[in-house]
Design a protein around this motif. Structure first.
Motif, short mmCIF file in Angstrom:
data_model
loop_
_atom_site.label_atom_id
_atom_site.label_comp_id
_atom_site.label_asym_id
_atom_site.label_seq_id
_atom_site.Cartn_x
_atom_site.Cartn_y
_atom_site.Cartn_z
N SER A 157 39.37 29.57 50.97
CA SER A 157 40.28 30.56 51.54
C SER A 157 41.62 30.51 50.80
CB SER A 157 40.46 30.29 53.05
OG SER A 157 41.01 31.42 53.67
N HIS A 158 41.57 30.90 49.54
CA HIS A 158 42.75 30.87 48.67
C HIS A 158 43.30 32.29 48.48
CE1 HIS A 158 40.96 26.91 46.86
NE2 HIS A 158 41.54 26.72 48.02
N ALA A 159 44.60 32.37 48.12
CA ALA A 159 45.28 33.67 48.07
C ALA A 159 44.55 34.70 47.21
CB ALA A 159 46.70 33.48 47.57
N SER A 160 44.13 34.31 46.02
CA SER A 160 43.53 35.29 45.11
C SER A 160 42.17 35.78 45.60
CB SER A 160 43.39 34.67 43.71
OG SER A 160 42.52 33.56 43.78
N LEU A 161 41.60 35.05 46.56
CA LEU A 161 40.26 35.39 47.06
C LEU A 161 40.30 36.12 48.39
CD1 LEU A 161 38.91 31.93 46.05
CD2 LEU A 161 37.90 34.06 45.21
N VAL A 162 41.25 35.75 49.26
CA VAL A 162 41.24 36.34 50.61
C VAL A 162 42.50 37.12 50.97
CG1 VAL A 162 39.64 34.56 51.45
CG2 VAL A 162 42.11 34.24 51.76
N GLY A 163 43.58 36.93 50.20
CA GLY A 163 44.84 37.62 50.53
C GLY A 163 44.82 39.08 50.12
N PHE A 164 44.37 39.34 48.87
CA PHE A 164 44.43 40.71 48.35
C PHE A 164 43.55 41.72 49.10
CE2 PHE A 164 46.02 38.19 44.79
CZ PHE A 164 47.19 38.88 44.49
N PRO A 165 42.36 41.31 49.58
CA PRO A 165 41.53 42.31 50.28
C PRO A 165 42.20 42.87 51.53
CG PRO A 165 40.26 40.34 49.80
CD PRO A 165 41.67 40.03 49.42
N LEU A 166 43.21 42.17 52.05
CA LEU A 166 43.92 42.69 53.23
C LEU A 166 44.99 43.70 52.84
CD1 LEU A 166 42.34 40.47 54.66
CD2 LEU A 166 44.44 39.79 55.81
N GLU A 167 45.36 43.69 51.56
CA GLU A 167 46.45 44.56 51.09
C GLU A 167 45.96 45.75 50.28
OE1 GLU A 167 50.00 43.83 51.60
OE2 GLU A 167 48.91 42.72 53.15
N LEU A 168 44.76 45.65 49.72
CA LEU A 168 44.26 46.70 48.81
C LEU A 168 42.83 47.09 49.21
CD1 LEU A 168 45.34 45.04 45.43
CD2 LEU A 168 46.11 47.29 46.21
N PRO A 169 42.40 48.32 48.88
CA PRO A 169 40.98 48.63 49.07
C PRO A 169 40.15 47.64 48.26
CG PRO A 169 42.24 50.59 48.46
CD PRO A 169 43.16 49.42 48.31
N ALA A 170 39.15 47.01 48.90
CA ALA A 170 38.45 45.89 48.26
C ALA A 170 36.98 46.21 47.97
CB ALA A 170 38.55 44.66 49.14
N TYR A 171 36.51 45.70 46.83
CA TYR A 171 35.14 45.98 46.36
C TYR A 171 34.51 44.68 45.86
CZ TYR A 171 37.14 50.65 46.29
OH TYR A 171 37.75 51.81 46.64
N ALA A 172 33.17 44.62 45.90
CA ALA A 172 32.45 43.49 45.31
C ALA A 172 32.10 43.85 43.88
CB ALA A 172 31.18 43.22 46.09
N GLY A 173 32.30 42.90 42.95
CA GLY A 173 31.88 43.10 41.57
C GLY A 173 30.38 42.87 41.44
#
Ligand SMILES: Nc1ncnc2c1ncn2[C@@H]1O[C@H](COP(=O)(O)OP(=O)(O)O)[C@@H](O)[C@H]1O
Ligand SMILES: O=C(OP(=O)(O)O)[C@H](O)COP(=O)(O)O
Length: 403
Positions: A157-173
């Motif tokens: 549960s690190h910032a680059s993994l779980v923080g951004f999906p709350l701020e931006l539309p998120a997609y799986a690569g």
């Protein structure tokens, strides 16, 4: 099945922030190429070809460890696999990172510095707390979309993994998508025959936690690597101690010895330990010793012995399914590859269902001329894949699936 969006849902011409897992073996300061680069290159190439501006984030090592290094070399290795330039900036979210991001053109890619070099990335906190960090707040406004391709780090549960999906539309690569599908299918799969798990590697804490939760699903555990030595130590043998500047055993012993002791007491008949171990002798050659004959704590061991390999071999051949997590020895050095390669060869020669996991361990397959086609699934994840095996959700996947 998950409900996350994938690259198929991404509109064209976006500014995309992509989390990869390029965590790699580092030998004498040199980053070793491995299949994480090759797999993630697929996602990066697809995004570049679609005309997006692609900014990649990744981590390497843990602060304080020898492999905690800059991502400068990673950018070059990634570029080779993508077949296009990938720029590098030695900042994660500082001024120079922001400038480099803003000057990117359509179809270009850039790798930011090791996320773990910022204070905000670690430690583990909730997605909501991570979304409030300066790291996430600084970078989010510069992007239209966030893509997480780092399945193998999705248990953190690190910032680059779980923080951004709350701020931006998120997609799986693409890697996230394919690993998730394969590893989720494992959890729901039923086997009639024996299920065996080969446990090794250096991250003993990860595998011991999972062994504790996997009792009902696995019939036999075959142990090696650092976890294997810690179990031998608990069984009363003089191995599994930090000697000669090693820093692998004593802390992990402190953290796990009670669990190990109760596993041996309650499920000892399901756990097979090495009966002999290999070490480097005074002529720099491989030598072996039976664990019953070890009576000094002053030697480091680098592989399971040949006798142990021949004991593990029939167990594997009798199995309907075999899961591997972690190497049984320091296979990167050919003298200590016998345990890992012996087990992989036995799996490849039988028609059992098999999954080989671990960024490092899966590398042994190509290093020693084995064919990926002889295994059911070769995962570039280690810790994340064994958690998937237990059916435990991964926080990095869960947060991608939120509305
Ligand atoms: N006895 C040992 N001493 C030192 N290193 C070991 C030993 N056994 C296994 N290893 C190392 O463990 C590494 C894999 O560890 P780990 O990161 O836990 O697994 P994975 O990357 O497969 O998830 C390999 O690179 C191997 O060299
Ligand atoms: O290599 C990784 O894990 P793995 O060795 O369990 O596959 C991931 O990059 C996570 O790294 P971490 O275990 O330092 O958080």
């Amino acid at each position: 099945m998950s409900t996350f969006n994938t690259l198929d849902d991404l509109e064209s011409g976006q500014r995309v922030l992509v989390r990869l897992d390029l965590n790699s073996p580092v030998e004498d300061g040199e980053v070793r190429d491995n299949r994480r680069f090759d797999r993630h290159a697929t996602t990066v190439r697809e995004l570049m070809e679609a005309g997006h501006r692609v900014v990649c984030m990744a981590h390497q090592g843990r602060p304080g460890d020898d492999d905690f290094v800059s991502l400068r070399q990673h950018a070059d290795i990634l570029a080779e696999h993508v077949g296009r330039d990938v720029g590098f900036v030695d900042s994660t979210y500082g001024e120079s990172a922001v400038e480099a991001i803003e000057s990117l053109s359509d179809g270009e890619a850039l790798l930011l510095e090791n996320t773990r070099m910022t204070d905000d990335e670690l430690p583990e906190e909730s997605p909501e707390e991570k979304a409030e960090t300066e790291f996430v707040k600084t970078l989010s406004p510069l992007f239209d979309a966030y893509v997480n391709d780092a399945y193998s780090a999705a248990h953190r549960s690190h910032a680059s993994l779980v923080g951004f999906p709350l701020e931006l539309p998120a997609y799986a690569g693409r890697v996230m998508e394919s690993e998730y599908e394969a590893n989720t299918a494992i959890a729901s799969r039923e086997f009639d025959g024996q299920v065996t798990m080969v446990v090794g590697g250096t991250k003993a804490t990860d595998v011991i936690d999972v062994m504790n939760n996997l009792g009902g699903k696995v019939d036999q555990f075959l142990l090696g690597g650092i976890a294997g030595e810690l179990f031998l130590r608990a069984a009363g043998h003089d191995v599994g101690y930090d000697v000669g500047g090693m820093d692998l055993f004593d802390d992990q012993w402190e953290a796990n010895h009670e669990t190990i002791e109760s596993l041996l007491e309650e499920r000892g008949d399901q756990i097979t330990l090495a009966s002999d171990l290999a070490y480097e002798d005074e002529n720099d050659e491989r030598a072996e010793i039976a664990v019953d004959e070890i009576d000094e704590k002053d030697r480091g061991y680098l592989d399971i012995g040949s006798e142990t390999v021949s004991e593990y071999d029939p167990v594997i051949r009798d199995s309907e399914a075999v899961f591997v997590k972690g190497a049984l020895g320091l296979f990167e050095d050919e003298r200590f590859s016998e345990g890992t390669v012996g087990v992989l060869e036995a799996i490849a020669e039988t028609d059992c269902f098999s999954v080989v996991g671990g960024g490092d361990t899966s590398r042994a397959i190509e290093m020693y001329g084995l064919s990926e086609d002889d295994f059911g699934h070769v995962s570039i994840a280690g810790g994340a894949y064994i958690r998937a095996l237990t059916g435990e959700p991964l926080v990095g996947v869960e947060v991608l699936s939120r509305d």
